[in-house]
Design a protein around this motif. Sequence first.
Motif, PDB file in Angstrom:
ATOM      1  N   ARG A 583       0.853  -1.185   0.000  1.00 15.85           N
ATOM      2  CA  ARG A 583       0.000   0.000   0.000  1.00 15.85           C
ATOM      3  C   ARG A 583       0.886   1.230   0.000  1.00 15.85           C
ATOM      4  N   SER A 584       0.303   2.331  -0.460  1.00 18.48           N
ATOM      5  CA  SER A 584       1.030   3.598  -0.478  1.00 18.48           C
ATOM      6  C   SER A 584       0.671   4.402   0.774  1.00 18.48           C
ATOM      7  N   TYR A 585       1.703   4.940   1.454  1.00 19.72           N
ATOM      8  CA  TYR A 585       1.509   5.722   2.662  1.00 19.72           C
ATOM      9  C   TYR A 585       2.279   7.037   2.554  1.00 19.72           C
ATOM     10  N   VAL A 586       1.724   8.061   3.163  1.00 14.92           N
ATOM     11  CA  VAL A 586       2.455   9.305   3.393  1.00 14.92           C
ATOM     12  C   VAL A 586       2.974   9.248   4.825  1.00 14.92           C
ATOM     13  N   ILE A 587       4.294   9.286   4.981  1.00 18.36           N
ATOM     14  CA  ILE A 587       4.916   9.153   6.294  1.00 18.36           C
ATOM     15  C   ILE A 587       5.563  10.484   6.653  1.00 18.36           C
ATOM     16  N   PRO A 588       4.944  11.253   7.525  1.00 16.17           N
ATOM     17  CA  PRO A 588       5.487  12.574   7.869  1.00 16.17           C
ATOM     18  C   PRO A 588       6.928  12.481   8.364  1.00 16.17           C
ATOM     19  N   GLY A 589       7.742  13.380   7.870  1.00 18.14           N
ATOM     20  CA  GLY A 589       9.140  13.424   8.268  1.00 18.14           C
ATOM     21  C   GLY A 589      10.037  12.479   7.512  1.00 18.14           C
ATOM     22  N   SER A 590       9.464  11.722   6.565  1.00 21.12           N
ATOM     23  CA  SER A 590      10.260  10.768   5.786  1.00 21.12           C
ATOM     24  C   SER A 590       9.979  11.002   4.308  1.00 21.12           C
ATOM     25  N   PRO A 591      10.795  11.806   3.637  1.00 21.24           N
ATOM     26  CA  PRO A 591      10.546  12.082   2.208  1.00 21.24           C
ATOM     27  C   PRO A 591      10.731  10.834   1.360  1.00 21.24           C
ATOM     28  N   SER A 592      10.043  10.802   0.222  1.00 18.13           N
ATOM     29  CA  SER A 592      10.085   9.660  -0.688  1.00 18.13           C
ATOM     30  C   SER A 592      10.642  10.092  -2.034  1.00 18.13           C
ATOM     31  N   PHE A 641       9.968  -1.285  10.179  1.00 16.14           N
ATOM     32  CA  PHE A 641       9.285  -0.041   9.812  1.00 16.14           C
ATOM     33  C   PHE A 641       9.754   1.098  10.717  1.00 16.14           C
ATOM     34  N   ALA A 642       9.789   0.829  12.019  1.00 15.82           N
ATOM     35  CA  ALA A 642      10.205   1.864  12.963  1.00 15.82           C
ATOM     36  C   ALA A 642      11.659   2.261  12.750  1.00 15.82           C
ATOM     37  N   GLU A 643      12.536   1.297  12.531  1.00 13.89           N
ATOM     38  CA  GLU A 643      13.953   1.605  12.379  1.00 13.89           C
ATOM     39  C   GLU A 643      14.246   2.333  11.079  1.00 13.89           C
ATOM     40  N   ARG A 644      13.441   2.100  10.054  1.00 18.94           N
ATOM     41  CA  ARG A 644      13.683   2.775   8.785  1.00 18.94           C
ATOM     42  C   ARG A 644      13.146   4.206   8.783  1.00 18.94           C
ATOM     43  N   PHE A 645      11.909   4.390   9.267  1.00 15.18           N
ATOM     44  CA  PHE A 645      11.269   5.691   9.127  1.00 15.18           C
ATOM     45  C   PHE A 645      11.400   6.570  10.381  1.00 15.18           C
ATOM     46  N   TYR A 646      11.550   5.948  11.568  1.00 19.34           N
ATOM     47  CA  TYR A 646      11.688   6.718  12.801  1.00 19.34           C
ATOM     48  C   TYR A 646      12.786   6.116  13.673  1.00 19.34           C
ATOM     49  N   PRO A 647      14.016   6.078  13.177  1.00 19.62           N
ATOM     50  CA  PRO A 647      15.089   5.448  13.955  1.00 19.62           C
ATOM     51  C   PRO A 647      15.328   6.170  15.282  1.00 19.62           C
ATOM     52  N   GLY A 648      15.391   5.359  16.345  1.00 20.34           N
ATOM     53  CA  GLY A 648      15.669   5.908  17.668  1.00 20.34           C
ATOM     54  C   GLY A 648      14.537   6.698  18.272  1.00 20.34           C
ATOM     55  N   GLN A 649      13.348   6.685  17.677  1.00 20.57           N
ATOM     56  CA  GLN A 649      12.222   7.476  18.172  1.00 20.57           C
ATOM     57  C   GLN A 649      11.079   6.551  18.583  1.00 20.57           C
ATOM     58  N   GLU A 650      10.210   7.056  19.398  1.00 21.92           N
ATOM     59  CA  GLU A 650       9.029   6.308  19.797  1.00 21.92           C
ATOM     60  C   GLU A 650       8.050   6.229  18.629  1.00 21.92           C
ATOM     61  N   ILE A 651       7.603   5.029  18.301  1.00 21.57           N
ATOM     62  CA  ILE A 651       6.741   4.834  17.142  1.00 21.57           C
ATOM     63  C   ILE A 651       5.264   4.789  17.523  1.00 21.57           C
ATOM     64  N   VAL A 655       1.160   9.165  13.705  1.00 18.65           N
ATOM     65  CA  VAL A 655       0.092   9.103  12.708  1.00 18.65           C
ATOM     66  C   VAL A 655       0.711   9.160  11.319  1.00 18.65           C
ATOM     67  N   ILE A 656       0.344   8.202  10.486  1.00 19.15           N
ATOM     68  CA  ILE A 656       0.701   8.222   9.067  1.00 19.15           C
ATOM     69  C   ILE A 656      -0.585   8.359   8.269  1.00 19.15           C
ATOM     70  N   GLU A 657      -0.478   8.507   6.972  1.00 20.77           N
ATOM     71  CA  GLU A 657      -1.669   8.708   6.141  1.00 20.77           C
ATOM     72  C   GLU A 657      -1.706   7.686   5.018  1.00 20.77           C
ATOM     73  N   ASN A 658      -2.919   7.313   4.609  1.00 22.66           N
ATOM     74  CA  ASN A 658      -3.048   6.457   3.430  1.00 22.66           C
ATOM     75  C   ASN A 658      -3.002   7.315   2.171  1.00 22.66           C
ATOM     76  N   ARG A 659      -3.197   6.720   1.027  1.00 28.12           N
ATOM     77  CA  ARG A 659      -3.022   7.429  -0.236  1.00 28.12           C
ATOM     78  C   ARG A 659      -3.996   8.584  -0.396  1.00 28.12           C
ATOM     79  N   THR A 660      -5.178   8.454   0.216  1.00 20.91           N
ATOM     80  CA  THR A 660      -6.187   9.509   0.083  1.00 20.91           C
ATOM     81  C   THR A 660      -6.035  10.591   1.143  1.00 20.91           C
ATOM     82  N   GLY A 661      -5.055  10.426   2.038  1.00 18.22           N
ATOM     83  CA  GLY A 661      -4.838  11.446   3.064  1.00 18.22           C
ATOM     84  C   GLY A 661      -5.512  11.161   4.383  1.00 18.22           C
TER      85      GLY A 661
END
Length: 874
Positions: A583-592, A641-651, A655-661
Amino acid sequence: MPGSHPAEPPRLAAWLMRIRLPQELADAVSGDLEEEYRERVSPTRGRLAADLWFWGQALILRSFALHRASRRLRAMRPTWERSGPRRADDDSFDPWGVMPVRPEDVKYAVRRLTRAPGFTAVAVLSLALGIGANTAMFSLVNAVLLRELPVRAPAELVEIYTSETDGYPYATSSYPDFRDLREDAEVFAGVVGTRTFITRLDQGGEPTVVFGELISWDYFDVLGVPMALGRSFLEEEDRTPGAHAVVILGYRTWERDFGADPSVLGRTVRLDGRPYEVVGVAHEKFTGSMPVMVTSFFVPLMMTNELMGGITGSDQLARRQSRSMFLKGRLKPGITADQADDAMKAFAAGLAETYPESNEHRTMSVLASGDVALHPLVDRALVLGAGRAALVRQLLVETTLLALLGGAAGFLLASWTVGLLMSFQPPLPIPVSFDVSLDRTVLWFTAGVSVLAGIAFGLAPALQATNPDVAPTLKDEGTGGGRRRRLTLRNGLVVVQVAFSLVLLIGAGLFVRSLQKAQQIDPGFDTGPAAVLWPVPEMSGYETNEERYEFYRALEERLLAHPDIDAVAQADLLPLGAGVQTRSYVIPGSPSDAPDGHHDVDNASVRPGYFDAMGIPLLRGRDFTEADVDGEESAIVSRAFAERFYPGQEIVGRVIENRTGSPIRIVGLVGDVKVRTLGEEPRPYVYHMSGHGAVPGMQVVVRGRGTDRALLEAARGVLREVDPDVVVIDVKTMSEHLALMLFPPRMAALLLSVFGGLALTLAAVGIYGVVSYAVSKRTRELGIRMSLGASAADVVRMAVGGGMRLVIIGGVVGVLLSAAVTWAIAGFLYGIGTTDVVTFAAIPGLLSAVALFAAYLPARRASAVDPVRALRSQ
């Protein structure tokens, strides 16, 4: 192509065509043949087909030349027979001439071979192994690559692909794009579309799962496939969605399920609970569009939503984002595949401009159907004093006779080998089918290889053995074989046999070791006894999401009530399964890097209790509950998922978003699992809650007490109690589920082991033959040595040493070759490298032991020779 070099025909075929062909004839026809060859190798036709055509022409012309020479020699025969065989020093003797084979030559060859049964058996065995292995492999190649679809003018057909937004070029297309293409494309005489489906067949008794194709109305007409019975679809049957429930039976289905009854036309069959009228039966040789799959039913594309809507939950005929159609086109006269490719790129650019939301960053391409076997990426995925001519002819008769005997034995061996290979089916719910029957093409291949082997491997020894300069030969014999240590053709072939058998065996050893390591890999979930059920209520009359939800809830409750069942897990995709789901997700703080800024992440929809039943540890946060169904959309993510997009942070809590926001709150963190392959690095994963939306196609994992087979029977019984008529795509144990990931390396290990074993046997036979021949030629020398006090052990050691020198040379070459080529299989190995020390030590040791035994047998026989008889025998 502009600026490219013109295609050249196969050099060997061109050379064979010109040998013994009169110069004037060769010059007259070669230019025309090469010009036609270049036309046949154009993009609208396959290079392989052009090569085969040129080979055929070359063999025809060669046969013509042989026929002329044979007639000329037959006219000379009375004089030739009266004057006796020509001497080697006769100036008019042509050693390369074509001499007619006489019946007495064949009789004499049979007598000579029967007088030496040991030699004959060894030679036939060697040829049988070599020809049998090649025939078995050719039958697979013939089934996959060489057999064309039984369609009209296959060279005019092309495959049409739509790319993904990430640049992947050979993906499927949507129905709206296909519809627009049929209306606008000017380079095609016709364009057809097809998509596959799996559904339930109700034909009396227990419902069964069948494989079918949804096709455009003119599918059979454009391909040029005649019907075995009845008619193909009409245009009006492919205009209105859901209006015409008609079906064409696959030929095998007609034979198997309807007894080849011609009165089947007009009868109804029930697919997915709905009656369909039978209007035709497909041609016997046409098994469908999908390689290795046999289509049971063909249904109009307008029935897509009726057969697929319950599974996908959407209108597949209206959505351009729904891309699951395979497209074929028939080129108009004079149009090439390159021209069609250019036209498709322009057409795709127009779609991208008109429909940017669905078609932006997509293009379309064309490939000639003859250049596609399975899929483009998969495709990218053998007598002293007589005249020399008479002796050469006699030796060729003997070697060809041996080759034909070996070919016959090899054909039987190939039949057994192919049967063995085809008995190993991949663990899939729908069986696959390779048409690898040893048909006339394979039979002609075997016969041709046999004759060529007899001539090719008999001509050089025959010419060498009939060398008119006999003095050196007599001198060598008199001195006990002074030139015996040179690397002769015979010895060279043994070295090659040893080297290539070592390459095959090392490859097999690497896969065997890999399988051992794979079974030790922790997949991240419990692999203990469990049963897996895959019911499909959407194929069984459960039309609404609420009905399907109630089915799964009732099934779970009844399963947990069983005394031998402790836990139940439900998911629309299990780890290490047959599919890939993202699935496609918008992950705040992690550019694609993707054009739309989204991240594509593997995912699954699960029910509460999934992680506990699967043995996946919950690291932080909480599991899903029924309260999540009506509340804010939530998700549980993997450690990767946590180590890739939010390393060292509380997961937890992010909140992430689906393709429709729409927002998705992360409520838990779980351990990593192997998602696609056992050898992969930890992969980011997102789990969603399946609630009243009732994601279609949920698979059910059952754990408890007892063996996995006992759990399977218990789960199957409960399922029948809940709904005895529900369609079940698959029922298996957890061990069988995991076997899917191990099937490719296991099949590779089997193939390499079979052919490596054949090669090892062939090498052992070669070593035995070389040592036997060397001993027979040195009988007098051995007699002299033994009369001077040499012991039997000395004789054995001397004879074995000669054979083992060849093994050492071949072994060194084989190890170097293996180290150079095993990198190609690195991606299929688990837990070991391509230079695994254990494999590279054990396999050469095995080969050496077999070779030592093969050399010891004739050496031991030589040590028992009587010195006096040995001296007199010369």
